[in-house]
Structures are given as structure tokens and as C-alpha cells.
Design an enzyme around this catalytic site. Structure first.
Site, mmCIF file in Angstrom:
data_model
loop_
_atom_site.group_PDB
_atom_site.id
_atom_site.type_symbol
_atom_site.label_atom_id
_atom_site.label_comp_id
_atom_site.label_asym_id
_atom_site.label_seq_id
_atom_site.Cartn_x
_atom_site.Cartn_y
_atom_site.Cartn_z
ATOM 1 N N TRP A 204 0.830 -1.207 0.000
ATOM 2 C CA TRP A 204 0.000 0.000 0.000
ATOM 3 C C TRP A 204 0.860 1.250 0.000
ATOM 4 C CZ3 TRP A 204 -4.340 -1.129 -1.916
ATOM 5 C CH2 TRP A 204 -4.997 -2.311 -1.578
ATOM 6 N N ASP B 117 -1.657 6.663 6.384
ATOM 7 C CA ASP B 117 -2.693 5.733 5.954
ATOM 8 C C ASP B 117 -2.868 4.742 7.105
ATOM 9 O OD1 ASP B 117 -4.239 3.718 4.899
ATOM 10 O OD2 ASP B 117 -2.896 3.247 3.217
ATOM 11 N N LYS C 247 -11.840 -2.086 6.961
ATOM 12 C CA LYS C 247 -11.007 -2.980 7.770
ATOM 13 C C LYS C 247 -11.484 -2.950 9.232
ATOM 14 C CE LYS C 247 -8.404 -3.469 4.034
ATOM 15 N NZ LYS C 247 -7.646 -2.372 3.559
#
Ligand SMILES: *Cc1c(COP(=O)(O)O)cnc(C)c1O
Length: 362
Positions: free
Chosen positions: A103, A174, A198
Site C-alpha cells: 500500500w 494511511d 477494515k
């Protein structure tokens, strides 16, 4: 549990049972209004209360002051990979990225479209099996911001605390896969963003916490929908937001508070992860992927001696009622995601199943 199975998937992921049960009711008829939550206008009274309560619950959990905006955006965490540099990285400036997984790499790739990117540190050489020591970080001379990924969902590593950043440089994080899994000192950040699916709610909504001056500093040469100020000014109601997602997020925040808040979440998550890592560290069949000291309390990645055995494990686990244990396609192996909403009983049941599998296949 009855007709439910254990969900160890990385996302969209497990949600707290009380939240799901309340949502079942509220999809039918919310707040005695005669309409379900998804049927209400985003400009109506009922939803107005929902979004205000969601924002307030978020602020209460982390003690967020009015020097930060709390926004509910769309486009996933992935759009933030672009929106952050679009707004904050001028062509002639450099942004520093701490690269600890897939990511982070995606965030870097998007930022490169808009300005210069300096990888201040990268764990790619060791296949992202660790969080690099702070002493390895080499910042550029005058970065416009520093970007990090607090929890690496795919490789199962997690920053224990924020690394130091150059004085006055905003830290942008993030936090998609560990937001509100532990206390977070928002003041250390210029901006925090997290896709909800999530740890916070359903997919389709992104929580953004952004310091007012950074919202204002954003480029004005962008399409309206890509400027943070558009959403800040309109309290996330410039256009139709994900009303259902915001509703569920609010219920999840209330659930976290009822469970004792972020400190209680941290304790509960550490205890769950310990059960799994302790077993992995003495197992002769399974091996943890991440090095001790770097291990994620949210995504526990592990593997057996072969892909065949990994696949056999996933197949048998699925039959036994454990969903989502296959590792991400870019990492392979196995992964148990044990977010806030995964009960300790689920982790104990998984470890019992793994022990049984080890006896039969060891
Ligand atoms: C899942 C994930 C993303 C991508 O989220 P989308 O909402 O699918 O765009 C980004 N960063 C991290 C850390 C993630 O876990």
C-alpha cells in the site's frame, strides 16, 4: 454465533455483532421514522443527526479538537493516494514516503504523478518482513510532508509508534487497517486517512482527519470533488455521501466507546494477537512471517512449508467455519485478520483448529 462463521478476512471485514443487529433494525426503520437508514435524504433531519453523532463520536474517541476537520469521503483509501499529493505536493517540491508494504508503494506511485518523491526508507529488500529501525530513515532536505502506512495489511507489520519527522513537517498516515485499534495521538499528524472496511465499518467510505491549515493549503486548481476544502466547507455533504457507511461507522464508534474506548481496544487486541503469535512461535508446522518487534496486532501473516499445505489448510479451515485465511495474492501464505470486532473466542477457536491441523499434518 449460531448461523454465523468466524471471519478472518482482511476487508471488508468482521463487524461487531451488536452493530450488525442494530443495523438490521435500522435498515427497516431508523429512529422511529418509518423509513430505513438507507432511504433517508442526506439533507434530512434523521441523517443530519446520524452524521453529526458519527463525527462527534469520532472526535470523542481520540480527543480531536476543532483544529482538525473530520471528513467522510469516497473513493477508498486508494483515492487518498492521489488526493494527498494533488492537494499538497507542488510540482517543484519533494514528499518523503516511508515504504513498508504494497500500500505504501501504491501511494508512492500516485505521488510521483504530481511531484518528486523521496523514499526516506524502504523495507522492500527484506520482502517487507519488518518495520525498519528509525535510524535507517533518511529524510530529504525540505519535504512538504512525510507519509507512512501505520499497519501493513498484506505483510502483517505495524509501526509501534510514530517515527520522528523533521520539525514542522506534517506527518500523513494511511491508517486503513489499524485505525482506532489503539489510542492515537492525532496532534502528531497533519492528516490521517482510513478506508472504513477494515476496522471501522463497511466499504465505500473513508475517514479523513485533517488539520485545518492543510485543508486550506490544498491546491485550488483541482476539480471540486478532489479538493478537501469542498468537503470541509460542506461538512462532507457537498454531494451525496455514503449515508449507510457513515451510519455504521457511527455505530462502530459508539461500540468502541461502550467497550471502554481505545485503550481497552489496544488491550483486547494485544491479548488476541499474543495467543496467535505464541502458538506460531512454538509450532513446528506454521511460521510467522513478520519479525518480532514489527508484528501487526491486526493482520497475522504466517505460512507452512509449502503452497500445497497452505492451500490444504485454507480448504479445511473453510469447511470448519473459518473464513478469509488465504494470504494476499502479492504475499502468498496465510493471514488471519483479527481487527477490533474479532472476539477473543474466535482467535482461540482458530488456534485450536491450527493445533489439530498440525497434529494431523506435522
Ligand atoms: C485496504 C487498504 C488500502 C486500500 O483501500 P481501498 O479502500 O480498497 O482503496 C489502502 N491502504 C491500506 C493500509 C489498506 O489496508
Amino acid at each position: 454465533m449460531t448461523d454465523r462463521i468466524w471471519n478472518f478476512g482482511a476487508g471488508p471485514a468482521v463487524l461487531p455483532e451488536p452493530v450488525l443487529k442494530k443495523a438490521m433494525q435500522d435498515i427497516w426503520n431508523v429512529a422511529g421514522s418509518g423509513l430505513g437508514i438507507s432511504e433517508h435524504s442526506h439533507r434530512g433531519k434523521v441523517f443530519d443527526k446520524v452524521i453529526k453523532e458519527t463525527e462527534q463520536a469520532c472526535r470523542d474517541l481520540a480527543g480531536i479538537g476543532d483544529d482538525y476537520h473530520v471528513l467522510f469521503l469516497q473513493g477508498g483509501a486508494s483515492l487518498q493516494f492521489s488526493m494527498v499529493p494533488m492537494n499538497l505536493l507542488p510540482k517543484d517540491r519533494t514528499a518523503d514516503y516511508l515504504v513498508t508494504g504494497v500500500w505504501s508503494e501504491k501511494a508512492v506511485a500516485e505521488a510521483k504523478r504530481f511531484g518528486t518523491v523521496h523514499e526516506a526508507v524502504s523495507a522492500a529488500a527484506t520482502k517487507f518482513d519488518r518495520i525498519p529501525p528509525v535510524s535507517d530513515i533518511k529524510y530529504s532536505s525540505n519535504p512538504v510532508y512525510v507519509h507512512l502506512t501505520t499497519n501493513n495489511t498484506i505483510y502483517g507489520t505495524q509501526w509501534i509508534s510514530e517515527p520522528p519527522v523533521p520539525a514542522g513537517v506534517p506527518l500523513i498516515a494511511d491508517t486503513s487497517s489499524d485505525m482506532f485499534s489503539r489510542p492515537i495521538d492525532v496532534k502528531k499528524y497533519g492528516m490521517i486517512y482510513a478506508g472504513a472496511q477494515k476496522n471501522l465499518g463497511p466499504s465505500g467510505v473513508v475517514l479523513v482527519i485533517m488539520r485545518n491549515d492543510l485543508v486550506e493549503a490544498g491546491s485550488k486548481d483541482l476539480p471540486t470533488m478532489l479538493q478537501y476544502r469542498t468537503f470541509a466547507k460542506e461538512h462532507s455533504l457537498y454531494n451525496t455521501p455514503n449515508t449507510f457507511g457513515i451510519y455504521v461507522m457511527g455505530e462502530v464508534f459508539k461500540w468502541i466507546k461502550a467497550e471502554g474506548g481505545l485503550a481497552a481496544m489496544a488491550e483486547h487486541n494485544a491479548a488476541k494477537a499474543r495467543v496467535l503469535y505464541d502458538y506460531l512461535d512454538q509450532s513446528k508446522l506454521f511460521k510467522a512471517r513478520a519479525l518480532p518487534g514489527s508484528r501487526s496486532l491486526m493482520n497475522v501473516c504466517f505460512f507452512t512449508a509449502s503452497d500445497e499445505l497452505d492451500n490444504k489448510f485454507v480448504a479445511e479451515a473453510t469447511r470448519a467455519g473459518f473464513e478469509g485465511l488465504k494470504g494476499h495474492r502479492s504475499a502468498g501464505g496465510l493471514r488471519a485478520s483479527i481487527y477490533n470486532a474479532m472476539p477473543a473466542a474466535g482467535v482461540r477457536a482458530l488456534v485450536d483448529f491450527m493445533k489439530e491441523f498440525e497434529r494431523a499434518n506435522g
